[in-house]
Scaffold this motif. Structure first.
Motif, short mmCIF file in Angstrom:
data_model
loop_
_atom_site.label_atom_id
_atom_site.label_comp_id
_atom_site.label_asym_id
_atom_site.label_seq_id
_atom_site.Cartn_x
_atom_site.Cartn_y
_atom_site.Cartn_z
N THR A 174 13.00 -1.87 11.78
CA THR A 174 12.14 -2.78 11.02
C THR A 174 10.85 -2.06 10.63
OG1 THR A 174 13.03 -4.55 12.37
CG2 THR A 174 11.08 -5.07 11.11
N VAL A 175 10.56 -0.98 11.33
CA VAL A 175 9.29 -0.28 11.11
C VAL A 175 9.42 0.62 9.88
CG1 VAL A 175 7.58 1.23 12.18
CG2 VAL A 175 8.95 -0.30 13.59
N LEU A 176 8.41 0.51 9.03
CA LEU A 176 8.41 1.34 7.83
C LEU A 176 7.69 2.65 8.10
CD1 LEU A 176 7.32 -1.52 5.45
CD2 LEU A 176 9.53 -0.39 5.37
N GLU B 117 5.45 4.23 3.08
CA GLU B 117 6.08 3.00 2.62
C GLU B 117 5.33 1.79 3.15
OE1 GLU B 117 8.22 3.18 0.35
OE2 GLU B 117 8.85 1.08 0.25
N ARG C 227 2.21 1.48 1.18
CA ARG C 227 2.52 1.04 -0.18
C ARG C 227 2.86 -0.45 -0.20
NH1 ARG C 227 6.64 0.21 -3.76
NH2 ARG C 227 8.23 0.33 -2.17
#
Lengths: 295, 968
Positions: free
Chosen positions: B276-278, B282, B285
């Motif tokens: 779930t971690v970007l 990203e 952003r």
């Protein structure tokens, strides 16, 4: 596994400090309801023009005054940005695309695509998003019952849509999607080497979601060559490095299952099929998994 | 955090409370107005009541005053006026017509709440909540005021039950659940809070508040260490990530949950959390976009806002939230190691969950993208493990080498080398294994792994045939580790190394030493057997025989070596010339478990002994029994071969054919039984053979093809198999093979066409698919050929005929000019399928693909390999020699041209049979002459080519005429 004597939680980025930060954030529950909506054009002099007061006419916005007795024109070139909420059609089209409904998706997105076309390069415009969804809808297997010429004309339509995005949009995600569409056309017409060259460019430069799609396509290409190890390296990048892109996961997992099978690793193939059947039950890939695996 | 200049918000519930109550107050005010205006005006203009004794302000006027105070945001003044009204009503005065007492009470409670007179607000709300005449909605509102007033006095525990009562009102349910959960959280009643959040999440609309509530629930579950529930919560939220405004917070919470799950031994759950971690770019952003969206919403709200307090308050709170998100983002931006750490966690979780392929991808990413990250060294070690776990042994070895180069002194190096050595051993890459072990034992002699690695080294040396070295390493081990864990192994392996090294007498002594030291040792029975073998090797047959007899008498019946020892006894007896006893010993050996090699050896020895005693019937019976008892064994095909051969030797060709066909018929309907095709080819060969003349009689005429084909149907198609498409296709396949043996290629082609047209591809076994694919390829029907080849590799990748598929796909790719794909397919034919039947095609195909890719040196090496292989002599040689010439011609230096010339001339002198290559070689030769400036020789070469009638119809002749015209 503790390979270095430290658990991941021992890392500076971790838990306690971060948790307190988060908790303070999370407990400040959102109270601001975004229901307030407005659509307006912001001019380069800072003035704003409510969208419901004007119509687009040629290269101008035209405001009717005195019951139509007079009009006021605002050149589109003077619009600094658009302040429009996200059109609901974008999410609706995404859902139609996810379920493979090409014609319905195109029907839904075309008006948005056209509406924002005069402002395609204006900040705040939703044109890029609409154009990408339109392109994705065109890439789906066409519904020839709705549009008898769709299959025949698909390559030309896709090419035109992709080139339009590449020439207009400055959004790297949009141009990446367009390149990806061209690569897919190359794949469809058997020009694998050209597709590979394009895909290499995309995986080097494009933003995350486009890159992930490019890896999927590279996996498909490798599978065509029965290059299973290469295919696995491509497909498994999606769960490994693009874990938040749930919409790509079923295709990646199905591809990996087939590649594992080709590679002779039946245990991992079965696990991948099971993953699809357990976690992505209602997808076409799960149906395929059931048929292929006999599970 | 600063919430704004006008409010000091120190408690989260306060913000909710204010928002809710302001809304409630507005609602009440609006309802007062909606009831009053007409009546109030009427009362003001023409009061009907008589003047009281003590003049009082009329109620309508007080209400009007209260209303003014509310509008002008003086809730305290409004509250006291409304209290006066309520008191007079309680004393019996009637409210103006149309006014609703309960709405009045609600407004009074609200204004008291707004002016922070919580006890009075509670009193009023409580009364209202008990009032039977109040509507459910009014009661709900009253409960909300009461609950919020309690919460704002930090009486959280009391507030919980009040909010629960508010849930009865459908209009207030969601907010009541939310505040109830928050109150429970503040009261440290985490179970209640979690339960309340769960109920909220299951029914409330999925919006941003819902997402925030989900985050709070996950946070509570982590606090409670209820990780499964936390994981389920995150799973639920993942489906609506788009609703989460605070991605930074979500990221941090997910990391926290992932770590907790990983530590709790739930790598699958940890993966869900970590995924779930970007990554940082990203995250920044996406968070940037969402923050912009929030800010744009605030701006729009500001523009549209009236002086409405609700909207202004909402804007202030939204702004405060944006500020907090930005602060979180700043914190994350400061973390230079964010991505590498996240990836390392991901890789670890994948590895622990058995996702070795994914783990390798992640670790490679860390190594490539973060050259200075502290995780890089660990990632290298993880990479070696991941490749090893995935069985990607070449990659394991390469990764270990890369690791050693990057971190020569890493504390993980011995482990990595150990893994790499094990991987290389599994891959039978013994040289690489020994190299790793050599480095490891030399450089990391103090490592705890040094001892097992020394034993692994001895084993690897033994497996590599380096018996003297293996013996030496065992000796070193015994002296280095006097109390070592592997002393018994080292002692025995040393003895075996000596035996394998041919020093039989020394070995026997070492085995004796072993038996003295370890009389009950793990290798004791093997040692006793080896002593018999050493005696036999030293031609002490009597002693050897006694040892086998003693062994068989003393060792327990279940010992897996019994068959082997009985077999040795058979060998000894055969050497002693005691054939009957030898046969008896061999036959007893058949009762025990044996490896396929041992079994094959035994059956062959028995067959040889029976043949030497001319007891063919016993030999036939031996194989018949074997084929009957072990119908699925790979040696069944050998059985059929011997049955046929021995029967044929006895002149019973019909019996031979019948028995072979019976065995084949057992599996004839099963396309996945690919070895049936090998038997069918044997059957075809048997049937195609001309009949022998009976003694003293003339040779009978050979049966016609039609007669033979009828016999095939008779032998193979009986009962249900008669209608089975696979069986029918197989019968036709035998016919096509018979036609081939009878040198009738036209008939063979016709039959293969029939198979292709009559039977669906999924009914055909891989052997037949391969034949049809080749046939179609030769006919130029690429689509049909592709279908056959593709079916083989996709459905029967492990078949003995899989190389037909890969090699065929390679040929098709070559035809399409796709060199890369062709190369891959030919590599697959060799590496994946073992190229049992198509080694020449695959090798030649690789060479052609490399030539097409202009990789001239690699192509030349392979063409030379083909040209130099005597068993491949024929057209492949002609093509290879020509292609080598072509490669030299492409290089174009004068010495290359001379080499090219030599190759072309060799083709048209030595390989005249192969017109295509002869013609091409003439053209090549002429071109080489032209490039060398020898124009007359070029003209002569072309004239010589055109003089040859057999080349006249070839397309190359037209080219030759054109070139000749341009040269003359």
């Amino acid at each position: 596994m503790k390979t270095d004597g430290k658990s991941p939680a021992a890392n500076p980025m971790t838990a306690r400090r971060s948790a307190s930060l988060f908790l303070s954030v999370s407990l400040c529950v959102a109270l601001f309801a975004p229901a307030v909506s407005a659509q307006r054009y912001i001019l380069d002099n800072g003035a704003s023009v409510p969208a419901d007061l004007v119509k687009v006419s040629g290269s101008d916005l035209v405001q009717s005054l005195a019951g139509g007795a007079a009009e006021r024109r605002f050149p589109i070139s003077n619009i600094a940005r658009l302040d429009f909420p996200e059109p609901s059609e974008l999410a609706e089209t995404s859902a139609l695309i996810a379920s493979g409904q090409s014609a319905q998706a195109l029907y839904k997105i075309e008006p948005v695509y056209r509406r924002f076309a005069p402002f395609s390069k204006t900040p705040g415009s939703w044109w890029s998003e609409a154009a990408i969804l339109r392109l994705r809808a065109l890439l789906l297997p066409p519904n020839t019952k709705v549009d008898p010429k769709a299959a025949e004309e698909a390559p030309a339509r896709i090419r035109a849509a992709a080139r339009e995005i590449m020439s207009i949009s400055t959004d790297p995600e949009a141009t990446g999607e367009a390149k990806l569409a061209l690569a897919e056309l190359d794949v469809r017409s058997g020009r694998s080497e050209m597709a590979v060259a394009m895909l290499n460019e995309i995986v080097r430069d494009a933003p995350g979601s486009v890159k992930a799609r490019a890896w999927l396509l590279r996996g498909d290409l490798a599978m065509k060559r029965n290059a299973y190890e290469e295919a696995l390296d491509a497909y498994l990048r999606i769960p490994a490095l693009f874990g938040t892109l749930d919409e790509l996961m079923p295709a990646a997992i199905l591809g990996s299952a087939r590649a594992y099978k080709g590679h002779g690793d039946n245990d991992r193939a079965e696990r991948a099929y099971l993953d699809l059947l357990d976690n992505y039950k209602n997808t076409p890939q799960a149906t395929a998994a059931k048929a292929e695996s006999g599970l | 955090m600063s919430a704004g200049p006008r409010f000091i918000i120190t408690h989260p519930i306060y913000t909710h409370a204010r928002r809710h109550l302001v809304t409630a107050a507005c609602a009440c005010v609006i309802s007062l107005f909606s009831v009053f205006p007409a009546t109030f005006t009427a009362h003001a203009q023409a009061p009907k009541a008589a003047a009281p004794v003590i003049p009082q302000i009329p109620l309508p006027q007080i209400l009007a005053e209260a209303e003014t105070n509310i509008k002008e945001r003086r809730p305290g003044d409004a509250a006291s006026l409304l209290d006066r009204v309520l008191a007079r009503v309680a004393e019996g005065e009637t409210l103006p017509q149309g006014a609703d007492i309960n709405r009045l009470r609600l407004t009074a409670a609200t204004t008291h709440f707004q002016s922070q007179n919580f006890p009075r607000a509670i009193e009023l709300a409580r009364e209202l909540a008990k009032n039977r005449e109040a509507t459910l909605s009014q009661k709900g509102e009253a409960h909300m005021i009461q609950g919020l007033s309690l919460a704002l006095q930090k009486k959280y525990a009391e507030a919980i039950s009040v909010f629960r009562s508010a849930e009865q009102s459908a209009a207030h349910r969601d907010k009541a659940l939310l505040y109830g959960a928050m109150a429970a959280q503040q009261a440290n009643q985490l179970d209640v809070a979690a339960d309340t959040y769960t109920r909220l999440l299951s029914t409330a609309a999925h919006d941003r508040d819902w997402a925030d509530a989900a985050l709070s629930l996950i946070s509570i579950r982590i606090q409670q260490k209820k990780l499964v529930e936390a994981r389920n919560g995150l799973d639920l939220l993942r489906k609506d990530l788009v609703l989460v405004d605070n991605l930074a917070g979500l990221n941090i919470l997910s990391l926290q949950l992932g770590d907790a799950l990983l530590n709790a031994g739930d790598p699958a759950g940890a993966l869900i959390a970590y995924r779930t971690v970007l990554d940082k770019v990203e995250l920044l952003r996406q968070q940037g976009n969402r923050t912009k969206r929030l800010e744009a919403g605030i701006e729009r709200a500001k523009l549209l806002a009236t002086s409405d307090a609700t909207t202004l308050d909402a804007i202030r709170r939204a702004q405060a939230r944006v500020d907090q998100i930005k602060a979180a983002v700043v914190e994350i931006e400061k973390l230079s190691n964010y991505d590498a750490t996240l990836l390392y966690r991901l890789g670890t979780a994948f590895q622990q969950r058995g996702g070795a392929w994914e783990a390798a991808i992640v670790f490679e990413e860390i190594i490539a993208r973060y050259p200075n990250a502290p995780e890089r060294e660990n990632a290298y070690f993880g990479l070696v493990r991941a490749y090893s776990d995935a069985g990607r042994l070449d990659k394991t070895n390469t990764a270990a080498e890369r690791f050693m180069n990057a971190y020569p002194n890493s504390k993980f190096a011995p482990q990595a080398l150990y893994l790499a050595a094990m991987a290389a051993g599994q891959r039978k890459q013994l040289a690489a294994q020994l190299e790793f072990l050599g480095v490891a034992t030399k450089r990391f002699s103090q490592s705890e792994l040094a001892e097992p690695m020394m034993m692994m080294k001895a084993n690897a040396q033994f497996s590599s045939g380096l018996y003297a070295d293996a013996g030496q390493t065992c000796s070193e081990y015994l002296s280095s580790y006097p109390t070592g864990k592997f002393r018994e192994d080292a002692t025995y392996l040393g003895a075996m190394a000596t035996l394998a090294d041919g020093r039989i007498s020394d070995s026997a002594k070492q085995i004796d030493i072993y038996l003295k030291n370890y009389p009950e040792g793990r290798f004791a029975s093997d040692a006793a057997y080896r002593l018999a073998a050493t005696d036999y090797a030293m031609q002490d047959n009597e002693s050897a025989l006694k040892r086998t007899q003693a062994w068989l008498a003393s060792v327990d019946a279940g010992n897996p070596q019994r068959g082997e020892v009985a077999s040795l006894q058979g060998d000894i007896l055969a050497t002693l010339g005691r054939h009957e006893d030898a046969i008896s010993a061999y036959r007893s050996a058949l009762d025990y478990s044996l490896s396929d090699d041992q079994l094959s050896y035994l059956l062959d020895e028995l067959t040889r002994l029976y043949q030497s005693t001319r007891d063919f019937e016993s030999a036939i019976s031996l194989w018949e029994n074997f084929a009957r008892e072990r119908p699925d064994h790979p040696l069944t095909i050998t059985a059929a071969y011997w049955i046929a051969r021995l029967n044929a030797r006895l002149g019973r060709t019909d019996v031979a054919m019948t028995r072979v066909s019976e065995i084949a018929a057992r599996y004839i309907t099963e396309p996945e039984r690919d070895s049936v095709e090998r038997l069918l080819v044997e059957l075809a060969a048997l049937m195609a053979r001309p009949p022998r003349a009976p003694a003293g009689k003339p040779k009978p005429p050979a049966p016609t093809l039609e007669q033979l084909f009828a016999r095939v149907d008779q032998l193979l198609l009986s009962g249900p198999s008669r209608q089975n498409p696979t069986a029918r296709a197989r019968a036709l396949f035998v016919q096509s093979e018979i036609a081939s043996f009878r040198k009738n290629p036209a008939k063979q082609a016709e039959i293969l066409d029939r198979i292709a047209s009559l039977y669906p591809i999924d009914t055909l076994p891989p052997g037949i698919l391969g034949k049809i694919g080749d046939h179609m390829l030769a006919k130029g029907e690429s689509d049909q050929a592709f279908a056959c080849y593709n079916r083989i590799v996709s459905t029967y990748p492990k078949s003995i005929f899989a190389d037909y598929g890969y090699a065929g796909l390679g040929q098709l790719a070559l035809r399409l000019g796709n060199g890369e794909e062709a190369l891959q397919q030919f590599n697959n034919a060799i590496d994946l399928a073992g190229a049992r039947f198509k080694l020449l095609d695959a090798t030649l195909g690789r060479a052609r693909a490399l030539l097409a890719l202009n990789r001239l040196d690699d192509a030349k090496d392979l063409f030379e390999q083909v040209a130099g292989n005597r068993s491949w002599r024929g057209e492949a040689t002609a093509e290879s020699v020509y292609s080598i010439g072509e490669i030299y011609l492409k290089r174009g230096a004068s010495e290359d041209l001379a080499q090219a010339q030599a190759r072309f001339q060799r083709v048209y002198i030595s390989y005249k049979k192969w017109d295509q290559w002869v013609a091409k070689s003439y053209l090549g030769s002429a071109e080489a002459f032209v490039k060398l400036g020898q124009r007359p020789e070029a003209i002569n070469t072309l004239r010589e080519m055109l003089r040859q009638d057999r080349l006249a119809t070839r397309p190359e002749s037209a080219t030759a005429r054109e070139r000749l015209a341009s040269l003359e």
